[in-house]
Design a protein around this motif. Structure first.
Motif, PDB file in Angstrom:
ATOM      1  N   ARG A  41       4.477 -42.048  -2.895  1.00  0.00           N
ATOM      2  CA  ARG A  41       4.106 -43.385  -2.435  1.00  0.00           C
ATOM      3  C   ARG A  41       2.611 -43.639  -2.620  1.00  0.00           C
ATOM      4  NH1 ARG A  41       8.564 -41.990  -0.577  1.00  0.00           N
ATOM      5  NH2 ARG A  41      10.123 -43.332   0.383  1.00  0.00           N
ATOM      6  N   SER A  42       1.808 -42.634  -2.349  1.00  0.00           N
ATOM      7  CA  SER A  42       0.359 -42.783  -2.497  1.00  0.00           C
ATOM      8  C   SER A  42      -0.034 -43.013  -3.948  1.00  0.00           C
ATOM      9  CB  SER A  42      -0.358 -41.548  -1.956  1.00  0.00           C
ATOM     10  OG  SER A  42      -0.157 -41.450  -0.573  1.00  0.00           O
ATOM     11  N   VAL A  43       0.601 -42.304  -4.871  1.00  0.00           N
ATOM     12  CA  VAL A  43       0.293 -42.467  -6.292  1.00  0.00           C
ATOM     13  C   VAL A  43       0.662 -43.878  -6.760  1.00  0.00           C
ATOM     14  CG1 VAL A  43       0.959 -41.705  -8.618  1.00  0.00           C
ATOM     15  CG2 VAL A  43       0.406 -40.023  -6.861  1.00  0.00           C
ATOM     16  N   VAL A  44       1.802 -44.380  -6.315  1.00  0.00           N
ATOM     17  CA  VAL A  44       2.214 -45.739  -6.688  1.00  0.00           C
ATOM     18  C   VAL A  44       1.231 -46.771  -6.134  1.00  0.00           C
ATOM     19  CG1 VAL A  44       4.003 -47.488  -6.361  1.00  0.00           C
ATOM     20  CG2 VAL A  44       4.639 -45.151  -6.969  1.00  0.00           C
ATOM     21  N   LEU A  45       0.816 -46.613  -4.878  1.00  0.00           N
ATOM     22  CA  LEU A  45      -0.148 -47.550  -4.290  1.00  0.00           C
ATOM     23  C   LEU A  45      -1.501 -47.483  -4.997  1.00  0.00           C
ATOM     24  CD1 LEU A  45       0.713 -47.192  -0.509  1.00  0.00           C
ATOM     25  CD2 LEU A  45       1.142 -49.158  -1.993  1.00  0.00           C
ATOM     26  N   LEU A  46      -1.914 -46.281  -5.379  1.00  0.00           N
ATOM     27  CA  LEU A  46      -3.168 -46.134  -6.119  1.00  0.00           C
ATOM     28  C   LEU A  46      -3.061 -46.844  -7.463  1.00  0.00           C
ATOM     29  CD1 LEU A  46      -5.995 -44.960  -6.533  1.00  0.00           C
ATOM     30  CD2 LEU A  46      -4.889 -42.883  -7.384  1.00  0.00           C
ATOM     31  N   GLY A  47      -1.928 -46.687  -8.148  1.00  0.00           N
ATOM     32  CA  GLY A  47      -1.726 -47.377  -9.423  1.00  0.00           C
ATOM     33  C   GLY A  47      -1.782 -48.881  -9.245  1.00  0.00           C
ATOM     34  N   GLY A  48      -1.165 -49.385  -8.183  1.00  0.00           N
ATOM     35  CA  GLY A  48      -1.206 -50.817  -7.902  1.00  0.00           C
ATOM     36  C   GLY A  48      -2.619 -51.296  -7.637  1.00  0.00           C
ATOM     37  N   MET A  49      -3.373 -50.499  -6.899  1.00  0.00           N
ATOM     38  CA  MET A  49      -4.750 -50.867  -6.600  1.00  0.00           C
ATOM     39  C   MET A  49      -5.584 -50.921  -7.878  1.00  0.00           C
ATOM     40  SD  MET A  49      -7.689 -48.962  -4.378  1.00  0.00           S
ATOM     41  CE  MET A  49      -7.959 -47.812  -5.699  1.00  0.00           C
ATOM     42  N   LEU A  50      -5.420 -49.936  -8.746  1.00  0.00           N
ATOM     43  CA  LEU A  50      -6.181 -49.920  -9.999  1.00  0.00           C
ATOM     44  C   LEU A  50      -5.802 -51.105 -10.887  1.00  0.00           C
ATOM     45  CD1 LEU A  50      -6.144 -46.098 -10.774  1.00  0.00           C
ATOM     46  CD2 LEU A  50      -8.057 -47.476  -9.921  1.00  0.00           C
ATOM     47  N   TRP A  51      -4.522 -51.450 -10.910  1.00  0.00           N
ATOM     48  CA  TRP A  51      -4.079 -52.599 -11.705  1.00  0.00           C
ATOM     49  C   TRP A  51      -4.675 -53.887 -11.154  1.00  0.00           C
ATOM     50  CZ3 TRP A  51      -0.854 -56.864 -10.772  1.00  0.00           C
ATOM     51  CH2 TRP A  51      -0.551 -57.603 -11.910  1.00  0.00           C
ATOM     52  N   LEU A  52      -4.643 -54.056  -9.831  1.00  0.00           N
ATOM     53  CA  LEU A  52      -5.216 -55.261  -9.225  1.00  0.00           C
ATOM     54  C   LEU A  52      -6.717 -55.362  -9.504  1.00  0.00           C
ATOM     55  CD1 LEU A  52      -3.303 -55.281  -5.826  1.00  0.00           C
ATOM     56  CD2 LEU A  52      -2.996 -56.864  -7.747  1.00  0.00           C
ATOM     57  N   LEU A  53      -7.393 -54.233  -9.518  1.00  0.00           N
ATOM     58  CA  LEU A  53      -8.816 -54.227  -9.880  1.00  0.00           C
ATOM     59  C   LEU A  53      -8.998 -54.647 -11.333  1.00  0.00           C
ATOM     60  CD1 LEU A  53     -10.226 -50.974  -8.240  1.00  0.00           C
ATOM     61  CD2 LEU A  53     -11.129 -53.279  -7.952  1.00  0.00           C
ATOM     62  N   ALA A  54      -8.176 -54.094 -12.221  1.00  0.00           N
ATOM     63  CA  ALA A  54      -8.302 -54.370 -13.650  1.00  0.00           C
ATOM     64  C   ALA A  54      -8.074 -55.840 -13.972  1.00  0.00           C
ATOM     65  CB  ALA A  54      -7.323 -53.503 -14.448  1.00  0.00           C
ATOM     66  N   VAL A  55      -7.139 -56.480 -13.292  1.00  0.00           N
ATOM     67  CA  VAL A  55      -6.853 -57.889 -13.567  1.00  0.00           C
ATOM     68  C   VAL A  55      -7.648 -58.831 -12.657  1.00  0.00           C
ATOM     69  CG1 VAL A  55      -4.565 -57.388 -14.504  1.00  0.00           C
ATOM     70  CG2 VAL A  55      -4.794 -57.988 -12.092  1.00  0.00           C
ATOM     71  N   ARG A  56      -8.488 -58.265 -11.839  1.00  0.00           N
ATOM     72  CA  ARG A  56      -9.354 -59.020 -10.924  1.00  0.00           C
ATOM     73  C   ARG A  56      -8.566 -59.942  -9.995  1.00  0.00           C
ATOM     74  NH1 ARG A  56     -14.935 -60.314 -14.026  1.00  0.00           N
ATOM     75  NH2 ARG A  56     -15.179 -58.259 -14.928  1.00  0.00           N
ATOM     76  N   ALA A  57      -7.491 -59.394  -9.471  1.00  0.00           N
ATOM     77  CA  ALA A  57      -6.666 -60.135  -8.509  1.00  0.00           C
ATOM     78  C   ALA A  57      -7.203 -59.818  -7.115  1.00  0.00           C
ATOM     79  CB  ALA A  57      -5.205 -59.736  -8.653  1.00  0.00           C
ATOM     80  N   TRP A  58      -8.252 -60.524  -6.728  1.00  0.00           N
ATOM     81  CA  TRP A  58      -8.996 -60.170  -5.532  1.00  0.00           C
ATOM     82  C   TRP A  58      -8.204 -60.362  -4.240  1.00  0.00           C
ATOM     83  CZ3 TRP A  58     -11.975 -57.225  -7.787  1.00  0.00           C
ATOM     84  CH2 TRP A  58     -12.731 -57.575  -8.891  1.00  0.00           C
ATOM     85  N   LYS A  59      -7.510 -61.478  -4.107  1.00  0.00           N
ATOM     86  CA  LYS A  59      -6.768 -61.710  -2.866  1.00  0.00           C
ATOM     87  C   LYS A  59      -5.632 -60.705  -2.673  1.00  0.00           C
ATOM     88  CE  LYS A  59      -8.091 -66.427  -2.073  1.00  0.00           C
ATOM     89  NZ  LYS A  59      -7.698 -67.767  -1.718  1.00  0.00           N
ATOM     90  N   PRO A  60      -4.813 -60.435  -3.692  1.00  0.00           N
ATOM     91  CA  PRO A  60      -3.797 -59.396  -3.507  1.00  0.00           C
ATOM     92  C   PRO A  60      -4.405 -58.018  -3.234  1.00  0.00           C
ATOM     93  CG  PRO A  60      -3.222 -60.765  -5.379  1.00  0.00           C
ATOM     94  CD  PRO A  60      -4.606 -61.155  -4.950  1.00  0.00           C
ATOM     95  N   LEU A  61      -5.540 -57.733  -3.869  1.00  0.00           N
ATOM     96  CA  LEU A  61      -6.223 -56.471  -3.600  1.00  0.00           C
ATOM     97  C   LEU A  61      -6.708 -56.429  -2.155  1.00  0.00           C
ATOM     98  CD1 LEU A  61      -7.276 -53.754  -4.576  1.00  0.00           C
ATOM     99  CD2 LEU A  61      -9.340 -54.929  -5.367  1.00  0.00           C
ATOM    100  N   GLY A  62      -7.215 -57.553  -1.663  1.00  0.00           N
ATOM    101  CA  GLY A  62      -7.631 -57.630  -0.263  1.00  0.00           C
ATOM    102  C   GLY A  62      -6.472 -57.365   0.680  1.00  0.00           C
TER     103      GLY A  62
END
Length: 116
Positions: free
Chosen positions: A37-58
């Motif tokens: 679960r942690s690896v999947v969440l980390l991947g999601g966080m990195l993707w949100l950073l890469a696409v600059r999706a600030w609100k979902p990252l927040g």
């Protein structure tokens, strides 16, 4: 989601009941579930950073900060100072960052209008 909740409650009620081999094997299995679960969440966080999706990252950071507060409560209930202070420090970093990211716009250089 229901399955994840079932395993979370089962592991608290009867850790040895998750797998054959008793508590030692169960703790390794549970740790593997948590790592996945942690690896999947980390991947999601990195993707949100890469696409600059600030609100979902927040939102992701706010949820993680809330989990850290829950971890601190568990640490305090078990009288474990490091398991209480550590998560509180992470929550203190995550929640303000989540608040800041929640106010950003997805387009770089674009300023959000303020209400007057």
């Amino acid at each position: 989601m229901v399955t994840s909740g079932y395993f979370a409650v089962s592991s608290l009620v009867d850790p040895g009941g998750l797998v054959h081999g008793g508590d030692r094997s169960a703790s390794r299995t549970y740790a593997a579930y948590m790592a996945a679960r942690s690896v999947v969440l980390l991947g999601g966080m990195l993707w949100l950073l890469a696409v600059r999706a600030w609100k979902p990252l927040g939102l992701l950071l706010a949820l993680n900060g809330t989990v850290q507060i829950a971890d601190a409560v568990i640490g305090a209930a078990h009288h474990q100072i490091p398991q209480t202070i550590g998560p509180l420090v992470f929550a203190a970093a995550l929640l303000p960052a989540a608040r800041l990211l929640g106010g950003l716009t997805p387009t770089p250089g674009r300023i959000r209008p303020t209400s007057q």
